[in-house]
Design a protein around this motif. Structure first.
Motif, mmCIF file in Angstrom:
data_model
loop_
_atom_site.group_PDB
_atom_site.id
_atom_site.type_symbol
_atom_site.label_atom_id
_atom_site.label_comp_id
_atom_site.label_asym_id
_atom_site.label_seq_id
_atom_site.Cartn_x
_atom_site.Cartn_y
_atom_site.Cartn_z
ATOM 1 N N LEU A 3 53.202 24.221 16.153
ATOM 2 C CA LEU A 3 51.848 23.697 15.930
ATOM 3 C C LEU A 3 51.571 23.539 14.440
ATOM 4 O O LEU A 3 50.883 22.605 14.030
ATOM 5 C CB LEU A 3 50.812 24.609 16.574
ATOM 6 C CG LEU A 3 50.713 24.515 18.089
ATOM 7 C CD1 LEU A 3 49.762 25.573 18.633
ATOM 8 C CD2 LEU A 3 50.252 23.132 18.511
ATOM 9 N N CYS A 35 46.717 22.829 23.452
ATOM 10 C CA CYS A 35 47.850 23.227 24.279
ATOM 11 C C CYS A 35 47.401 23.274 25.724
ATOM 12 O O CYS A 35 46.320 23.760 26.025
ATOM 13 C CB CYS A 35 48.379 24.590 23.845
ATOM 14 S SG CYS A 35 49.163 24.554 22.244
ATOM 15 N N THR A 38 51.444 26.351 29.931
ATOM 16 C CA THR A 38 52.825 26.506 29.485
ATOM 17 C C THR A 38 53.778 26.141 30.619
ATOM 18 O O THR A 38 53.414 26.159 31.797
ATOM 19 C CB THR A 38 53.114 27.943 29.025
ATOM 20 O OG1 THR A 38 52.869 28.832 30.114
ATOM 21 C CG2 THR A 38 52.284 28.314 27.821
ATOM 22 N N ILE A 52 55.748 24.568 25.294
ATOM 23 C CA ILE A 52 54.298 24.454 25.210
ATOM 24 C C ILE A 52 53.908 22.981 25.270
ATOM 25 O O ILE A 52 54.156 22.231 24.330
ATOM 26 C CB ILE A 52 53.771 25.092 23.912
ATOM 27 C CG1 ILE A 52 54.193 26.556 23.835
ATOM 28 C CG2 ILE A 52 52.261 24.940 23.823
ATOM 29 C CD1 ILE A 52 53.916 27.197 22.495
ATOM 30 N N VAL A 54 51.647 19.918 24.771
ATOM 31 C CA VAL A 54 50.571 19.619 23.831
ATOM 32 C C VAL A 54 49.964 18.272 24.187
ATOM 33 O O VAL A 54 50.675 17.330 24.547
ATOM 34 C CB VAL A 54 51.102 19.592 22.377
ATOM 35 C CG1 VAL A 54 50.004 19.172 21.394
ATOM 36 C CG2 VAL A 54 51.684 20.937 21.994
ATOM 37 N N GLU A 102 56.055 18.189 24.412
ATOM 38 C CA GLU A 102 56.283 19.628 24.429
ATOM 39 C C GLU A 102 56.861 20.078 23.097
ATOM 40 O O GLU A 102 57.638 19.356 22.473
ATOM 41 C CB GLU A 102 57.234 20.020 25.543
ATOM 42 C CG GLU A 102 56.641 19.883 26.921
ATOM 43 C CD GLU A 102 57.546 20.400 28.020
ATOM 44 O OE1 GLU A 102 58.758 20.614 27.763
ATOM 45 O OE2 GLU A 102 57.055 20.581 29.137
#
Length: 103
Positions: A3, A35, A38, A52, A54, A102
């Motif tokens: 991030l 986000c 998961t 993760i 996004v 991701e």
């Protein structure tokens, strides 16, 4: 990519960027990342791989293909991504397109 890397890439490409929301009101164009759920790989009660998802929302007033090309080539150029169709948010009088990937 992390991030923090995403934030750096967005800033280096000349975009106003925030995670979640801007602390102060800003005018478009800008990028906001969040986000989503998961998508970890797990086995034997252990997480082996953290993926993760996004969502990167690009909000703008006037269509600027050069800015979208910057997002797609400079910010997301080395990762796999998908995007939504452009949507007009009439209550805010802006356009928005979302990119999904991701990290």
């Amino acid at each position: 990519m992390t991030l923090e890397d995403l934030k750096t890439r967005c800033k280096n490409a000349g975009f106003q960027y925030a995670y979640g929301v801007f602390k102060n009101s800003v005018e478009p164009p800008h990028l906001i990342a969040i986000c989503r759920d998961t998508d970890n790989f797990m086995a034997d009660n252990k997480v082996y791989s953290k993926d993760i998802p996004v969502q990167l929302d690009y909000t703008y007033i006037d269509k600027d293909t050069e800015m979208q090309n910057k997002i797609e080539n400079e910010i997301l150029g080395d990762i796999a991504w998908n995007k939504t169709e452009e949507t007009y948010l009439s209550d805010e009088e802006v356009w928005q397109v979302s990119y999904f990937f991701e990290i």
